[in-house]
Design an enzyme around this catalytic site. Structure first.
Site: not given
Length: 496
Positions: A387, A309, A401, A245, A475, A68, A208
């Protein structure tokens, strides 16, 4: 090297941090500043660390056995960390001028539970907040005759250093309309109003814990009736226990983002996200929208289980948002996971979508600095894999990724390899003229194909294929290919 880079940055009209953040080494910095630096490969391991670039350390875990975890934003140049200790018997604080320094900082005990009676049970999830020049610790405590009779408490210190136990007063209970299980109080100020958000078991709701928000009249008390803004209903919120929570708030980009944790505290533990407009009435449950899927969860590939948390802080650049959370390094737990001590505090960078929403990616495993590669001829686009294929996409929705690590070259010749963060057994390789990302294969062929030399060039780096000194990654209209033109915009990559 640091002083020389600072000098070059000044000549270039940039800060050292900006040069590092762009992935610019000494050679590229010199080029920007008008120096004629040789284009030589950056030695393996010389990549600037996350802490140098963003102030986000790569040490994982940052602090062992602190569940926490809560880290403050810097106050007078200091970060402070607190969290649950495995014994659930005390409140601790450590401080450092850097996030990385929290790993080895001395820890002070500011309060111990009494031997019996009220607050003599489990002590959970402390948070440290600076409000109007004073320190406040919010925490949850049970009683000695029932350690799970959990209620919320707050203590105040008037001293400048929250690590000094002498400054802390007597805990005071935060009262809500229900005398029931209540914990994980956090507070934030927005648009001139201070709010408290917490988790509680409302008697009329068959779960809860749900999440509630109320306005505060002081750091000790709420002044409005609590509004229930989330309750566990989705499949990922009800694993083992029906739990919402651990709320944490981050206000950015015209919205209020509220992360929370869900399900049991084992490997099923995960983080969800609520979002509200910054202009909305935050006390109106209709203002909040829950994302349909968890935003942060167990990742077996990186070996991180049950992340959650969390809290948020900011890096040493004062800009970069940092996620603070706990997770375990293993899935299988003997006995009740609540009493397994190995939930460790960890930190990693928060990245933002183009639409202004946060990306958390996956809980990253052990390793060095994490980078994303952006071709200079495609601003806003990143090298990513999917992939086994590697390509260039604009603002990929899956952060992990597009995250990589430079590691010592598999070929062992002083080169570097580009390792996937979310699949650490996979490396970028050039085989048959095609750029792929594949699991490690035995033998020298794979090692050679997955090794590169980093060449500093103006604006970033070029990546030379180790098997062919004439080929570089480049690229080409969304594809990642190889070519023979180092330093061109298509074969120059910035690192962020």
């Amino acid at each position: 090297m640091s002083d020389h880079l600072n000098h070059l940055a000044l000549r270039a009209g940039l800060s050292r941090r900006h040069l590092l953040q762009a992935g610019v080494g000494l050679g590229a910095a010199a080029a920007l500043a008008g120096y004629a630096a040789p284009a030589v490969a950056v030695p393996a391991g010389s990549m600037p660390s996350d802490a140098e670039i963003w102030g986000v350390p790569t040490l994982n875990p940052l602090v062992e056995r602190r569940a926490d975890p809560f880290v403050t934003r810097p106050v007078d140049g200091m970060y402070y960390l607190t969290g649950s200790v495995p014994e659930y018997d005390r409140l601790v604080i450590r401080g450092s001028a850097s996030l990385a320094g929290l790993a080895t900082a001395a820890e002070s005990v500011i309060w111990r539970r009494p031997a019996s009676g009220k607050m003599g049970g489990h002590i959970w999830a402390p948070e440290l907040h600076r409000i109007d020049g004073r320190w406040y610790v919010y925490f949850a405590a049970g009683d000695s005759d029932d350690v799970f009779r959990i209620r919320m408490y707050v203590m105040e210190s008037t001293l400048a250093d929250p690590r000094d136990p002498a400054g802390w007063g007597t805990p005071r209970q935060i009262v809500t309309p229900w005398a029931s299980f209540a914990l994980d109080a956090t507070t934030f100020e927005h648009a001139g109003r201070r709010y408290l958000v917490w988790a509680q078991s409302e008697p009329e709701i068959a779960v809860n814990t749900s999440l509630y928000i109320a306005e505060m009249s002081s750091p000790f008390a709420i002044s409005t009736f609590p509004a229930r803004i989330a309750t566990p209903t989705r499949s990922w919120e009800v694993q083992g226990y029906k739990v919402n929570e651990g709320p944490a708030v981050l206000v950015r980009n015209g919205r209020v983002f509220l992360t929370f944790s869900a399900s049991a505290t084992d490997a099923r533990y995960c983080m969800g996200l609520l979002t509200a407009s910054a202009d909305a009435d935050l006390l109106d449950p209709a203002s909040w929208t829950k994302s349909p899927d968890p935003v942060f969860m167990t990742n077996a590939q990186t070996g991180q289980y049950g992340p959650g948390h969390n809290s948020f802080t900011v890096a040493e650049d004062g800009v970069t948002d940092v996620l603070v959370y706990h997770a375990r390094d293993y899935r299988d737990i003997t006995g009740d996971p609540l009493y397994d001590p190995n939930r460790h505090a960890r930190v990693q960078k928060v990245v933002w979508h183009e639409d202004g929403t946060p990306m958390f990616g996956v809980p990253v495993g052990k390793g060095g600095p994490i980078v994303r590669l952006t071709p200079l001829d495609a601003p806003g686009s990143f090298v990513r894999h999917y992939d086994y294929a590697v390509r260039v996409d604009r603002a990929p929705r899956e952060l992990a990724d597009s995250q990589f690590r430079f590691v010592p070259g598999l070929a062992g010749d002083g080169s570097e390899s580009l390792q996937s963060v979310n699949f650490p057994d996979r490396y970028v390789r050039v085989t048959g003229g095609t750029v792929r990302i594949d699991p490690v294969e035995p033998g020298p062929a794979y090692a050679a194909e997955a090794s590169f030399r980093r060449i500093p060039v103006k604006g970033g780096i070029s990546l030379q294929v180790a098997t062919d000194r004439g080929d570089y990654l480049q690229h080409d209209r969304g594809a990642l290919t190889v070519g023979s033109a180092p330093g061109r915009r298509s074969s120059t990559f910035g690192l962020t």
